[in-house]
Design a protein around this motif. Sequence first.
Motif, PDB file in Angstrom:
ATOM      1  N   ARG A   1       0.579   6.347   2.694  1.00 44.41           N
ATOM      2  CA  ARG A   1       0.940   5.124   3.402  1.00 44.41           C
ATOM      3  C   ARG A   1      -0.027   4.797   4.536  1.00 44.41           C
ATOM      4  N   VAL A   2      -0.713   5.795   5.054  1.00 42.71           N
ATOM      5  CA  VAL A   2      -1.522   5.598   6.246  1.00 42.71           C
ATOM      6  C   VAL A   2      -3.014   5.480   5.949  1.00 42.71           C
TER       7      VAL A   2
ATOM      8  N   ALA B   1       7.067 -11.325   9.900  1.00 42.64           N
ATOM      9  CA  ALA B   1       6.163 -12.478   9.902  1.00 42.64           C
ATOM     10  C   ALA B   1       4.721 -12.071   9.610  1.00 42.64           C
ATOM     11  N   ALA B   2       4.325 -10.863  10.021  1.00 40.53           N
ATOM     12  CA  ALA B   2       2.939 -10.420   9.855  1.00 40.53           C
ATOM     13  C   ALA B   2       2.703  -9.692   8.534  1.00 40.53           C
ATOM     14  N   GLY B   3       3.734  -9.550   7.720  1.00 40.23           N
ATOM     15  CA  GLY B   3       3.568  -8.890   6.429  1.00 40.23           C
ATOM     16  C   GLY B   3       3.427  -7.385   6.517  1.00 40.23           C
ATOM     17  N   VAL B   4       4.001  -6.770   7.553  1.00 40.30           N
ATOM     18  CA  VAL B   4       3.973  -5.311   7.691  1.00 40.30           C
ATOM     19  C   VAL B   4       4.727  -4.673   6.518  1.00 40.30           C
ATOM     20  N   ARG B   5       4.200  -3.576   6.021  1.00 39.20           N
ATOM     21  CA  ARG B   5       4.831  -2.905   4.883  1.00 39.20           C
ATOM     22  C   ARG B   5       5.853  -1.853   5.319  1.00 39.20           C
ATOM     23  N   VAL B   6       5.556  -1.127   6.419  1.00 38.79           N
ATOM     24  CA  VAL B   6       6.406  -0.012   6.848  1.00 38.79           C
ATOM     25  C   VAL B   6       6.650  -0.101   8.353  1.00 38.79           C
ATOM     26  N   LEU B   7       7.917   0.053   8.752  1.00 41.98           N
ATOM     27  CA  LEU B   7       8.295   0.097  10.161  1.00 41.98           C
ATOM     28  C   LEU B   7       9.068   1.387  10.416  1.00 41.98           C
TER      29      LEU B   7
ATOM     30  N   ALA C   1       9.266  10.356   8.684  1.00 37.83           N
ATOM     31  CA  ALA C   1      10.038   9.119   8.531  1.00 37.83           C
ATOM     32  C   ALA C   1       9.208   8.039   7.855  1.00 37.83           C
ATOM     33  N   CYS C   2       7.919   7.999   8.169  1.00 41.52           N
ATOM     34  CA  CYS C   2       7.032   7.026   7.527  1.00 41.52           C
ATOM     35  C   CYS C   2       7.010   7.236   6.016  1.00 41.52           C
ATOM     36  N   ALA C   3       6.927   8.483   5.597  1.00 42.39           N
ATOM     37  CA  ALA C   3       6.936   8.784   4.163  1.00 42.39           C
ATOM     38  C   ALA C   3       8.290   8.505   3.536  1.00 42.39           C
ATOM     39  N   GLN C   4       9.362   8.601   4.338  1.00 39.81           N
ATOM     40  CA  GLN C   4      10.732   8.455   3.852  1.00 39.81           C
ATOM     41  C   GLN C   4      11.163   6.995   3.763  1.00 39.81           C
ATOM     42  N   ALA C   5      10.469   6.097   4.448  1.00 40.42           N
ATOM     43  CA  ALA C   5      10.907   4.697   4.569  1.00 40.42           C
ATOM     44  C   ALA C   5      10.999   3.998   3.218  1.00 40.42           C
TER      45      ALA C   5
END
Length: 470
Positions: free
Chosen positions: A85-86, A194-200, A289-293
């Motif tokens: 993801r990163v 709005a910015a099209g972010v994939r992961v929060l 958590a990033c991997a789990q999202a």
Amino acid sequence: MTAVDGRSPASALRRASRARLVAELRAASTTGAGVALDPAGHARLQAITRELRGRYGTRAAAELARFRATASREIDVDLSAVARRVAGATVLVTGGTGCIGSELLRRLGELAPARLASMSRGRTTPAVRLEGVEHLAGDVGRREDVERGLGALRPDVVFHLAAQRDPAAAERWPVATARTNAVGTAHVVDACAAAGVRVLVYASTGKAMRPFTGDSYAASKKVGEWLVARADPRLACAAARFTHVVDNSLFVRRLLRWLRAGEPVCLHDPEIAFSVQSARESAQMLLVACAQAVPEELHVCALRDLGAPVELLDLGLGGIEATGSASVLRVVGFEAGYEPRAFPAMFDPVTALDASPLFNALEAPDGVPVAASPDVDAFALRFCADDRAGRAFAALAAACAAGGRARVRRARDALGWTLLDARLPATDVEARRRALRTLRAHDGRLSPDDRRIAAAIASSLAAGEQATAA
């Protein structure tokens, strides 16, 4: 020779002696840190502190050393899952100049992002600058700052850490706390969509496990979890709950100041014990958590094993023992922002050992190990659709814009109760029944908030039974 309960008579005697000294410490302390000690009171506390040091000083110093050693603790992380993801992505960390934010940026930099940035208000330059990290100025409490920052950067992944984190300061400044922690999180969630972010990924707190709380800090972080849980369904979200982080411990900061000045070491309560973790573990858990999202569902992560709790008395006593300071121990009672007693049905013996201790009795049944780390559990935080929650948040945002401590507190509490009503029907039925039985067993000792939580649980069970019958 052993006692009937399996403990030695000597051990029982030590416990009795410690309990006696703790009782004397309470009696000799003038409640309230702002109340000056008279010479006789100081002399009495000095004698009690001296006796505590003589009996337990060595053990307390060892406990303080164990507390400090936690700072080097780490967890296992499947970095390949995070890198998917990163690596090659544009990554933004709000609050990146803080203790955990700085550690997170360092670790993210090792995963080959295409672009790595931090957005902070106040101090925008970290104590140690990391090569390749862009530092942007921006206040999450100002919608225009967030929209401008995310609109220009167009990040793929956002870690939202920016927050007011001091519970006592949050009570002094409830408007600013709600504006930053609650409304600011809404700004980040909206700007991500709005910015099209994939992961929060959202940095939360173990205090958010309370079913309801009137404390400014804990309540604002609970609202933050709800806001992320209802984010745009195209946005993959996760949260990480932290407990007391050793590296930026507010108590230790005060302790060192007291010890250097020879001032009394002020304890909320000498029998408090609390769990701790390191900034390293915290940053690693954010990566997990990033991997789990995933989209459409908020997975809340927390460490499964936090180790043995640390006693506040040992930290204070250990500090005096280790430094030889002339400070005395003093009990001053709980500051606003710190709950003096836990919710009676916070934990359920049936499920408490099966998941992280930062999941409450209603969350633990849904707790499962995550794939990206053998040391982390997660549960899906779900809410039933309730238009009242949206209206209640709008009222909180309006109160923050208008200012006024009382108005903000009323709006925040109204939202908290509404979120409890929306949360309960989505939790395990048997867990609710067991929690209600526990609360009824404590009936004579329940606070007004406890009684209201019990009524909400009972109402959710009754509504479920009526729906099943229909």
